[in-house]
Structure formats: structure tokens, C-alpha cells
Design an enzyme around this catalytic site. Structure first.
Site, PDB file in Angstrom:
ATOM      1  N   ASN A 157      37.911  41.324  35.124  1.00 50.60           N
ATOM      2  CA  ASN A 157      37.438  42.635  36.272  1.00 50.60           C
ATOM      3  C   ASN A 157      37.558  43.269  36.469  1.00 50.60           C
ATOM      4  O   ASN A 157      38.627  44.301  36.160  1.00 50.60           O
ATOM      5  CB  ASN A 157      38.432  41.418  38.511  1.00 50.60           C
ATOM      6  CG  ASN A 157      39.602  41.896  38.430  1.00 50.60           C
ATOM      7  OD1 ASN A 157      39.693  43.193  38.164  1.00 50.60           O
ATOM      8  ND2 ASN A 157      40.597  40.708  38.662  1.00 50.60           N
ATOM      9  N   ASN A 168      43.068  29.930  42.843  1.00 51.57           N
ATOM     10  CA  ASN A 168      42.223  29.876  41.785  1.00 51.57           C
ATOM     11  C   ASN A 168      42.626  28.549  40.842  1.00 51.57           C
ATOM     12  O   ASN A 168      42.238  28.159  39.457  1.00 51.57           O
ATOM     13  CB  ASN A 168      41.946  30.784  39.931  1.00 51.57           C
ATOM     14  CG  ASN A 168      41.602  32.135  40.873  1.00 51.57           C
ATOM     15  OD1 ASN A 168      42.462  33.186  41.315  1.00 51.57           O
ATOM     16  ND2 ASN A 168      40.343  32.205  42.089  1.00 51.57           N
ATOM     17  N   ARG A 228      41.500  32.501  31.301  1.00 57.55           N
ATOM     18  CA  ARG A 228      42.548  32.214  32.205  1.00 57.55           C
ATOM     19  C   ARG A 228      42.214  30.101  31.453  1.00 57.55           C
ATOM     20  O   ARG A 228      43.053  29.347  32.693  1.00 57.55           O
ATOM     21  CB  ARG A 228      41.896  32.570  33.528  1.00 57.55           C
ATOM     22  CG  ARG A 228      42.270  33.576  33.801  1.00 57.55           C
ATOM     23  CD  ARG A 228      42.690  34.102  35.833  1.00 57.55           C
ATOM     24  NE  ARG A 228      43.198  33.379  36.313  1.00 57.55           N
ATOM     25  CZ  ARG A 228      43.438  33.194  37.589  1.00 57.55           C
ATOM     26  NH1 ARG A 228      42.293  33.728  38.086  1.00 57.55           N
ATOM     27  NH2 ARG A 228      44.500  32.208  37.937  1.00 57.55           N
ATOM     28  N   ARG A 245      31.970  34.117  38.537  1.00 56.68           N
ATOM     29  CA  ARG A 245      32.857  32.710  38.497  1.00 56.68           C
ATOM     30  C   ARG A 245      32.683  32.071  38.430  1.00 56.68           C
ATOM     31  O   ARG A 245      31.759  31.734  37.729  1.00 56.68           O
ATOM     32  CB  ARG A 245      34.577  33.745  39.103  1.00 56.68           C
ATOM     33  CG  ARG A 245      34.953  34.543  38.781  1.00 56.68           C
ATOM     34  CD  ARG A 245      35.262  35.239  37.293  1.00 56.68           C
ATOM     35  NE  ARG A 245      35.838  36.439  37.561  1.00 56.68           N
ATOM     36  CZ  ARG A 245      37.255  36.815  37.159  1.00 56.68           C
ATOM     37  NH1 ARG A 245      38.033  35.321  37.000  1.00 56.68           N
ATOM     38  NH2 ARG A 245      37.794  37.791  37.018  1.00 56.68           N
ATOM     39  N   HIS A 263      35.329  37.588  43.444  1.00 58.53           N
ATOM     40  CA  HIS A 263      35.431  36.625  44.300  1.00 58.53           C
ATOM     41  C   HIS A 263      35.123  35.996  46.095  1.00 58.53           C
ATOM     42  O   HIS A 263      35.636  37.042  46.260  1.00 58.53           O
ATOM     43  CB  HIS A 263      37.147  35.290  44.004  1.00 58.53           C
ATOM     44  CG  HIS A 263      37.083  35.174  42.455  1.00 58.53           C
ATOM     45  ND1 HIS A 263      38.992  35.464  41.805  1.00 58.53           N
ATOM     46  CD2 HIS A 263      37.016  34.147  42.149  1.00 58.53           C
ATOM     47  CE1 HIS A 263      39.030  34.640  40.738  1.00 58.53           C
ATOM     48  NE2 HIS A 263      37.781  33.860  40.807  1.00 58.53           N
ATOM     49  N   ASP A 283      37.109  34.930  48.500  1.00 54.88           N
ATOM     50  CA  ASP A 283      38.460  35.479  49.042  1.00 54.88           C
ATOM     51  C   ASP A 283      38.351  36.615  49.121  1.00 54.88           C
ATOM     52  O   ASP A 283      39.587  37.614  49.052  1.00 54.88           O
ATOM     53  CB  ASP A 283      39.663  34.785  48.783  1.00 54.88           C
ATOM     54  CG  ASP A 283      39.957  34.359  47.241  1.00 54.88           C
ATOM     55  OD1 ASP A 283      39.290  36.232  46.392  1.00 54.88           O
ATOM     56  OD2 ASP A 283      40.847  34.528  46.715  1.00 54.88           O
ATOM     57  N   ALA A 285      45.800  43.812  39.231  1.00 48.22           N
ATOM     58  CA  ALA A 285      45.215  42.560  38.204  1.00 48.22           C
ATOM     59  C   ALA A 285      43.856  41.871  39.202  1.00 48.22           C
ATOM     60  O   ALA A 285      42.870  41.065  38.905  1.00 48.22           O
ATOM     61  CB  ALA A 285      45.704  41.045  37.897  1.00 48.22           C
ATOM     62  N   CYS A 339      45.387  35.634  47.840  1.00 53.38           N
ATOM     63  CA  CYS A 339      44.909  34.968  46.079  1.00 53.38           C
ATOM     64  C   CYS A 339      45.776  33.997  45.406  1.00 53.38           C
ATOM     65  O   CYS A 339      46.342  33.460  44.530  1.00 53.38           O
ATOM     66  CB  CYS A 339      44.725  35.877  45.240  1.00 53.38           C
ATOM     67  SG  CYS A 339      43.033  37.563  45.322  1.00 53.38           S
TER      68      CYS A 339
HETATM   69  N1  ARG Z   1      43.115  39.116  37.698  1.00 48.30           N
HETATM   70  C1  ARG Z   1      42.566  37.914  37.752  1.00 48.30           C
HETATM   71  C2  ARG Z   1      41.132  36.924  37.438  1.00 48.30           C
HETATM   72  O1  ARG Z   1      40.292  37.977  37.820  1.00 48.30           O
HETATM   73  C3  ARG Z   1      42.678  37.640  39.273  1.00 48.30           C
HETATM   74  C4  ARG Z   1      42.637  36.914  40.199  1.00 48.30           C
HETATM   75  C5  ARG Z   1      43.049  36.962  41.867  1.00 48.30           C
HETATM   76  N2  ARG Z   1      41.495  35.533  42.309  1.00 48.30           N
HETATM   77  C6  ARG Z   1      41.050  35.412  43.431  1.00 48.30           C
HETATM   78  N3  ARG Z   1      41.597  34.400  44.241  1.00 48.30           N
HETATM   79  N4  ARG Z   1      40.475  36.387  44.299  1.00 48.30           N
HETATM   80  O2  ARG Z   1      40.504  35.949  37.906  1.00 48.30           O
END
Ligand code: ARG
Length: 282
Positions: free
Chosen positions: A24, A73, A92, A141, A173, A175, A263, A269
Site C-alpha cells: 500500500n 484483517n 499476507r 483488497r 481498506h 476502516d 505500514a 486495524c
Molecule cells: N500493511 C498492512 C496491509 O497493507 C496494513 C493493514 C491495515 N489494516 C487495516 N485494517 N486497515 O495489508
């Protein structure tokens, strides 16, 4: 789901957290830059801010899963069911088995989506706190096909699934740009959505119940908040936002999460609500 029960949350300690790949825009140029001690103390401060408000369970971190700290997640909880995530990025995918194993031990009935459907759990699937709606972010995503798969699961209980298309890669995302608050209120950052999705939000949530945050607040992850018992816990908010939240009777708790923002994640998150959907007051 007793209305008086204490909320329950899943977290994962950042022992192995870091930026080791870029999936991201927040992660660009951040590879190897996380300061582990600072990350641990920020995470502990978040834990301490949440522990008076909720019962927190921790899943054991895994050495080769630097993003596993983002438990939002893991999947989506629906009563005694757990809908596991299927990550868009291979980086992931290794987390899936850890979270599924945890959910089985926690006695959830695992309810997988079809194999070819990308879904990133409570990062993209957020229950409205005032109406029988599951809001679903898609585009970066989670894929749109997750909407019909989730309908099969939640519609028999009277919930509708409302898809919202995300268009700004910084807010990949749901959230990160949308936060349902008790009583059916909402924080959101309108430019993160396509026009039809903004109309969908604004058609469902009356104007006095929604608060469009500024770009400054959105970029500080103000929408990535954990809202529990009249407190709203987040990385940072401008004084204007704090005043508006105060008018809604919410106490804003700021807890800096800069190491995790490298990140692309912050307070919300780093948590997964385990008693969902939260009982809606009549
Ligand atoms: N580095 C993670 C990703 O890109 C961060 C996830 C953040 N999570 C969230 N629920 N927004 O997947």
C-alpha cells in the site's frame, strides 16, 4: 450477545512487526524503518487505552508475518461464526492459517467464502451501529464478489450488505476512511469513495448523524478509530474534530501509532471486535 457484556477484542503483539514489503502507498520507502522498541511501546499504550473498555485476547505472533499485528484483517465475526479473510496479496496469505487456527480454538464455526473471492475481514466489513447494515469496502483488497457471498451469510438474520467502492489508494481498506459509531453515527472521508458510494452513504445516514472528516484528519487515520462505551480511541485528531466528537458526547483518546502508520494501519486495524454484530439499542 448480551447488551451488558463487556466488548471483546483480539490483538497481536508486534514482536515480529515491520515493513518488509510494499502493498500500500504508506509502505513505500518504509522498508526496514520500523523502530521495534517504539512500535512495542505504542502498541502497549493502545492496549492500555483499550483495556479499561474491553476484554482483550491476544493471538500469538508469528515470526514471518510482519503484518499479523493488524488483527482487523483476520476475518469477520458474525455471532458464533468466523468468516476468514482471503488476502489479495501473497505477502499476507500466510496469516490465514494462523487466524483460522485461533478461531477454531476459540470455538467459532468457520464459514469460508468461495475460494476465488478476496476478502480482508473487518478491515473492509464494518457493521453499522444503528441500522441492520454491513458496510463493505471493495476495490483495492476485498473484491465486489465478496458482497454476494456475505449476503448469503448475513441476510437470513435481517442484515443487508451495502458495498462501497474505494477509489483513493491511501485509503485501501474501509476502516481507514469510515467509522460507524454507536447510535448510527458515522465518521467518513468522502473523497475516498466513488460518487455512487457517497450517495449510498448519505442516503442511508442522515446529515446530523455523519461527520465528514478533513483530509488532515483522514491522513492522521482519525477514521481508523476504536469506539467503545463513549470513548473513541485513535492515533490523532485535530482540535476541530475533537470538538465535534465532544458534541456527540464522545471522549477522544489519542494514542500515537506512527510506527504502525508506516505500514498503513492504526488503532482500528490493530484490533478485531469479537462480539459482532454489537447489539443495536432499540
Ligand atoms: N500493511 C498492512 C496491509 O497493507 C496494513 C493493514 C491495515 N489494516 C487495516 N485494517 N486497515 O495489508
Amino acid at each position: 450477545m448480551c447488551a451488558n457484556a463487556r466488548p471483546r477484542i483480539l490483538m497481536c503483539s508486534p514482536e515480529y512487526f515491520g515493513v518488509e514489503y510494499v502493498i500500500n502507498p504508506w509502505m513505500a520507502d518504509q522498508t526496514g524503518k520500523v523502530r521495534p522498541r517504539e512500535a512495542m511501546s505504542q502498541w502497549s499504550a493502545l492496549y492500555d487505552a483499550l483495556s479499561p473498555l474491553a476484554d482483550i485476547t491476544c493471538i500469538a505472533p508469528s515470526p514471518h508475518q510482519p503484518d499479523m499485528v493488524f488483527t482487523a484483517n483476520a476475518g469477520m465475526v458474525f455471532g458464533d461464526r468466523f468468516v476468514p479473510s482471503r488476502f489479495r496479496h501473497q505477502e499476507r496469505a500466510g496469516e490465514e492459517a494462523h487466524f483460522a487456527c485461533w478461531a477454531e480454538h476459540a470455538a467459532y464455526a468457520i464459514t469460508p467464502l468461495p475460494d476465488d473471492v478476496f476478502f480482508e475481514g473487518a478491515g473492509d466489513a464494518l457493521y453499522d451501529r444503528g441500522r441492520p447494515v454491513l458496510w463493505l469496502g471493495y476495490g483495492f483488497r476485498t473484491g465486489l464478489p465478496a458482497a454476494s457471498a456475505l449476503r448469503d451469510i448475513v441476510e437470513p438474520s435481517g442484515l443487508s450488505v451495502q458495498p462501497l467502492r474505494l477509489v483513493d489508494p491511501r485509503f485501501y481498506h474501509l476502516d481507514t476512511c469510515f467509522c460507524p459509531i454507536s447510535g448510527g453515527r458515522l465518521l467518513y472521508y468522502p473523497p475516498a469513495f466513488d460518487p455512487e458510494s457517497v450517495r449510498r452513504i448519505e442516503g442511508a445516514v442522515p446529515e446530523d448523524q455523519r461527520l465528514a472528516v478533513s483530509e488532515e484528519d483522514a491522513e492522521a487515520f482519525a477514521c481508523n478509530a476504536v469506539c467503545l462505551n463513549g470513548a473513541i480511541v485513535m492515533n490523532r485528531a485535530t482540535s476541530g474534530l475533537k470538538a465535534r466528537l465532544g458534541e456527540w458526547g464522545l471522549r477522544c483518546v489519542e494514542t500515537p501509532l506512527g510506527e504502525f502508520m508506516r505500514a498503513g494501519g492504526a488503532a482500528r486495524c490493530l484490533t478485531l471486535r469479537l462480539d459482532e454484530p454489537e447489539p443495536v439499542a432499540a
